[in-house]
Design a protein around this motif. Structure first.
Motif, PDB file in Angstrom:
ATOM      1  N   GLY A  26       0.825  -1.213   0.000  1.00 38.18           N
ATOM      2  CA  GLY A  26       0.000   0.000   0.000  1.00 38.18           C
ATOM      3  C   GLY A  26       0.852   1.254   0.000  1.00 38.18           C
ATOM      4  O   GLY A  26       0.627   2.175  -0.788  1.00 38.18           O
ATOM      5  N   ALA A  27       1.873   1.283   0.869  1.00 39.55           N
ATOM      6  CA  ALA A  27       2.741   2.459   0.973  1.00 39.55           C
ATOM      7  C   ALA A  27       3.558   2.669  -0.294  1.00 39.55           C
ATOM      8  O   ALA A  27       3.712   3.801  -0.763  1.00 39.55           O
ATOM      9  CB  ALA A  27       3.659   2.322   2.187  1.00 39.55           C
ATOM     10  N   VAL A  28       4.095   1.583  -0.864  1.00 41.35           N
ATOM     11  CA  VAL A  28       4.911   1.698  -2.067  1.00 41.35           C
ATOM     12  C   VAL A  28       4.073   2.220  -3.238  1.00 41.35           C
ATOM     13  O   VAL A  28       4.536   3.039  -4.027  1.00 41.35           O
ATOM     14  CB  VAL A  28       5.577   0.340  -2.415  1.00 41.35           C
ATOM     15  N   SER A  29       2.833   1.766  -3.325  1.00 40.91           N
ATOM     16  CA  SER A  29       2.012   2.142  -4.475  1.00 40.91           C
ATOM     17  C   SER A  29       1.346   3.510  -4.329  1.00 40.91           C
ATOM     18  O   SER A  29       1.112   4.188  -5.323  1.00 40.91           O
ATOM     19  CB  SER A  29       0.938   1.090  -4.727  1.00 40.91           C
ATOM     20  N   ASP A  30       1.036   3.917  -3.088  1.00 43.39           N
ATOM     21  CA  ASP A  30       0.241   5.139  -2.947  1.00 43.39           C
ATOM     22  C   ASP A  30       0.600   5.959  -1.703  1.00 43.39           C
ATOM     23  O   ASP A  30      -0.248   6.663  -1.153  1.00 43.39           O
ATOM     24  CB  ASP A  30      -1.243   4.748  -2.923  1.00 43.39           C
ATOM     25  N   GLY A  31       1.820   5.857  -1.235  1.00 45.98           N
ATOM     26  CA  GLY A  31       2.276   6.678  -0.110  1.00 45.98           C
ATOM     27  C   GLY A  31       1.448   6.492   1.153  1.00 45.98           C
ATOM     28  O   GLY A  31       1.030   5.389   1.489  1.00 45.98           O
ATOM     29  N   TRP A  32       1.213   7.620   1.851  1.00 51.83           N
ATOM     30  CA  TRP A  32       0.476   7.573   3.120  1.00 51.83           C
ATOM     31  C   TRP A  32      -0.950   7.060   2.941  1.00 51.83           C
ATOM     32  O   TRP A  32      -1.465   6.334   3.786  1.00 51.83           O
ATOM     33  CB  TRP A  32       0.453   8.954   3.789  1.00 51.83           C
ATOM     34  N   ARG A  33      -1.575   7.447   1.847  1.00 54.55           N
ATOM     35  CA  ARG A  33      -2.944   6.977   1.567  1.00 54.55           C
ATOM     36  C   ARG A  33      -2.957   5.451   1.431  1.00 54.55           C
ATOM     37  O   ARG A  33      -3.798   4.763   1.985  1.00 54.55           O
ATOM     38  CB  ARG A  33      -3.470   7.639   0.294  1.00 54.55           C
ATOM     39  N   GLY A  34      -1.994   4.927   0.691  1.00 57.28           N
ATOM     40  CA  GLY A  34      -1.885   3.481   0.523  1.00 57.28           C
ATOM     41  C   GLY A  34      -1.562   2.772   1.815  1.00 57.28           C
ATOM     42  O   GLY A  34      -2.061   1.669   2.086  1.00 57.28           O
ATOM     43  N   LEU A  35      -0.718   3.410   2.626  1.00 58.70           N
ATOM     44  CA  LEU A  35      -0.391   2.830   3.941  1.00 58.70           C
ATOM     45  C   LEU A  35      -1.653   2.729   4.797  1.00 58.70           C
ATOM     46  O   LEU A  35      -1.891   1.708   5.456  1.00 58.70           O
ATOM     47  CB  LEU A  35       0.668   3.678   4.638  1.00 58.70           C
ATOM     48  N   TRP A  36      -2.461   3.774   4.782  1.00 60.91           N
ATOM     49  CA  TRP A  36      -3.712   3.772   5.549  1.00 60.91           C
ATOM     50  C   TRP A  36      -4.626   2.636   5.096  1.00 60.91           C
ATOM     51  O   TRP A  36      -5.164   1.885   5.907  1.00 60.91           O
ATOM     52  CB  TRP A  36      -4.424   5.124   5.415  1.00 60.91           C
ATOM     53  N   LEU A  63     -13.868  -0.840  -0.792  1.00 65.35           N
ATOM     54  CA  LEU A  63     -14.539  -0.417  -2.020  1.00 65.35           C
ATOM     55  C   LEU A  63     -15.339   0.868  -1.799  1.00 65.35           C
ATOM     56  O   LEU A  63     -15.301   1.785  -2.631  1.00 65.35           O
ATOM     57  CB  LEU A  63     -15.446  -1.523  -2.548  1.00 65.35           C
ATOM     58  N   LEU A  64     -16.050   0.937  -0.681  1.00 65.64           N
ATOM     59  CA  LEU A  64     -16.841   2.133  -0.378  1.00 65.64           C
ATOM     60  C   LEU A  64     -15.971   3.374  -0.183  1.00 65.64           C
ATOM     61  O   LEU A  64     -16.379   4.487  -0.531  1.00 65.64           O
ATOM     62  CB  LEU A  64     -17.700   1.902   0.866  1.00 65.64           C
ATOM     63  N   LEU A  65     -14.769   3.164   0.359  1.00 66.35           N
ATOM     64  CA  LEU A  65     -13.873   4.288   0.625  1.00 66.35           C
ATOM     65  C   LEU A  65     -12.959   4.633  -0.555  1.00 66.35           C
ATOM     66  O   LEU A  65     -12.168   5.565  -0.476  1.00 66.35           O
ATOM     67  CB  LEU A  65     -13.021   3.996   1.867  1.00 66.35           C
ATOM     68  N   GLY A  66     -13.069   3.883  -1.640  1.00 67.56           N
ATOM     69  CA  GLY A  66     -12.254   4.170  -2.822  1.00 67.56           C
ATOM     70  C   GLY A  66     -10.786   3.828  -2.637  1.00 67.56           C
ATOM     71  O   GLY A  66      -9.907   4.591  -3.061  1.00 67.56           O
ATOM     72  N   ALA A  67     -10.501   2.703  -2.039  1.00 74.73           N
ATOM     73  CA  ALA A  67      -9.126   2.279  -1.787  1.00 74.73           C
ATOM     74  C   ALA A  67      -8.370   2.052  -3.088  1.00 74.73           C
ATOM     75  O   ALA A  67      -8.972   1.748  -4.126  1.00 74.73           O
ATOM     76  CB  ALA A  67      -9.132   0.980  -0.975  1.00 74.73           C
ATOM     77  N   PRO A  68      -7.045   2.194  -3.048  1.00 75.76           N
ATOM     78  CA  PRO A  68      -6.250   1.916  -4.250  1.00 75.76           C
ATOM     79  C   PRO A  68      -6.348   0.438  -4.648  1.00 75.76           C
ATOM     80  O   PRO A  68      -6.568  -0.434  -3.799  1.00 75.76           O
ATOM     81  CB  PRO A  68      -4.821   2.277  -3.840  1.00 75.76           C
ATOM     82  N   ARG A  69      -6.167   0.193  -5.925  1.00 75.11           N
ATOM     83  CA  ARG A  69      -6.283  -1.165  -6.470  1.00 75.11           C
ATOM     84  C   ARG A  69      -5.391  -2.156  -5.729  1.00 75.11           C
ATOM     85  O   ARG A  69      -5.783  -3.275  -5.459  1.00 75.11           O
ATOM     86  CB  ARG A  69      -5.943  -1.140  -7.954  1.00 75.11           C
ATOM     87  N   VAL A  70      -4.170  -1.745  -5.381  1.00 76.42           N
ATOM     88  CA  VAL A  70      -3.235  -2.669  -4.729  1.00 76.42           C
ATOM     89  C   VAL A  70      -3.788  -3.168  -3.397  1.00 76.42           C
ATOM     90  O   VAL A  70      -3.593  -4.332  -3.034  1.00 76.42           O
ATOM     91  CB  VAL A  70      -1.833  -2.030  -4.568  1.00 76.42           C
ATOM     92  N   SER A  71      -4.502  -2.328  -2.676  1.00 78.93           N
ATOM     93  CA  SER A  71      -5.085  -2.746  -1.391  1.00 78.93           C
ATOM     94  C   SER A  71      -6.243  -3.709  -1.604  1.00 78.93           C
ATOM     95  O   SER A  71      -6.392  -4.692  -0.872  1.00 78.93           O
ATOM     96  CB  SER A  71      -5.550  -1.529  -0.591  1.00 78.93           C
ATOM     97  N   ILE A  72      -7.049  -3.433  -2.609  1.00 78.07           N
ATOM     98  CA  ILE A  72      -8.194  -4.305  -2.905  1.00 78.07           C
ATOM     99  C   ILE A  72      -7.705  -5.665  -3.393  1.00 78.07           C
ATOM    100  O   ILE A  72      -8.158  -6.713  -2.920  1.00 78.07           O
ATOM    101  CB  ILE A  72      -9.139  -3.632  -3.921  1.00 78.07           C
ATOM    102  N   VAL A  73      -6.752  -5.660  -4.326  1.00 83.70           N
ATOM    103  CA  VAL A  73      -6.218  -6.922  -4.843  1.00 83.70           C
ATOM    104  C   VAL A  73      -5.479  -7.678  -3.740  1.00 83.70           C
ATOM    105  O   VAL A  73      -5.577  -8.901  -3.648  1.00 83.70           O
ATOM    106  CB  VAL A  73      -5.311  -6.671  -6.074  1.00 83.70           C
ATOM    107  N   GLY A  74      -4.765  -6.956  -2.887  1.00 75.89           N
ATOM    108  CA  GLY A  74      -4.076  -7.601  -1.765  1.00 75.89           C
ATOM    109  C   GLY A  74      -5.052  -8.289  -0.830  1.00 75.89           C
ATOM    110  O   GLY A  74      -4.854  -9.446  -0.446  1.00 75.89           O
ATOM    111  N   LEU A  75      -6.118  -7.603  -0.470  1.00 78.72           N
ATOM    112  CA  LEU A  75      -7.128  -8.190   0.409  1.00 78.72           C
ATOM    113  C   LEU A  75      -7.802  -9.390  -0.252  1.00 78.72           C
ATOM    114  O   LEU A  75      -7.971 -10.440   0.369  1.00 78.72           O
ATOM    115  CB  LEU A  75      -8.158  -7.128   0.792  1.00 78.72           C
ATOM    116  N   LEU A  76      -8.157  -9.258  -1.522  1.00 78.88           N
ATOM    117  CA  LEU A  76      -8.771 -10.386  -2.236  1.00 78.88           C
ATOM    118  C   LEU A  76      -7.815 -11.578  -2.317  1.00 78.88           C
ATOM    119  O   LEU A  76      -8.241 -12.727  -2.210  1.00 78.88           O
ATOM    120  CB  LEU A  76      -9.184  -9.955  -3.645  1.00 78.88           C
TER     121      LEU A  76
END
Length: 188
Positions: free
Chosen positions: A26-36, A92-105
């Protein structure tokens, strides 16, 4: 050697590895937002379910925090999958980056594979998860992560050394982790 095996088993436990993987990607792909969002994904797929396992262990419902008794694993995995799906909806509701969604899936997909095998036989979840994280890191983040491919061997050794798994149970964890890593990389 026994102490080293115990340290490897705890440091590279599925909860730690999944959390670190989701936070890092998350952090590598989208910084602080991705880390969150990585933290949120880790909460629903690893931290929350692990807290449930710890509680179940203290209440005497499961054998130990690694759920060594194969028969106790399926309900734990089903609960973790439900938690993961709740996390997916929130991401999905919060508009997470793709890497977080794919990681969770991918983590949920890994739970399905591990749950299917563990319904009949005791596959090493530790080795499966650390293999997934190592291979997925190499496939998506590059050759700088090649040394991570040594970690599954060390973790596999620790699981056999502690008599938590047979060599065969450890070895079957490797292709299970590779399948999930390939799916992760393919959907990114």
């Amino acid at each position: 050697m026994q102490r080293l095996a115990r340290v490897l088993t705890e440091v590279f436990s599925p909860t730690v590895v999944v959390s670190a993987f989701l936070l890092t990607t998350g952090a590598v792909s989208d910084g602080w937002r991705g880390l969150w969002f990585g933290l949120l994904a880790a909460f629903f797929t690893a931290v929350g379910p692990f807290a449930g396992v710890v509680l179940a262990t203290r209440l005497g419902k499961v054998s130990d925090h690694h759920v060594g008794n194969r028969r106790q694993r399926l309900p734990i995995l089903l609960g973790a999958m439900v938690s993961g799906f709740c996390g997916l909806v929130l991401l999905l509701l919060l508009g997470a980056p793709r890497v977080s969604i794919v990681g969770l899936l991918s983590v949920i997909f890994g739970m399905v594979i591990v749950g299917a095998v563990n319904a009949f036989w005791k596959l090493s979840v530790h080795v499966s998860v650390v293999t997934f994280a190592a291979v997925a890191s190499v496939l998506t983040l590059g050759s700088g992560f090649l040394p991570a491919l040594l970690i599954p061997a060390a973790v596999g050794w620790s699981r056999v050394k502690l008599s938590d798994h047979s060599t065969a149970q450890v070895l079957v964890g490797i292709p299970a982790g590779c399948i999930v890593a390939a799916a992760y990389a393919g959907f990114l």
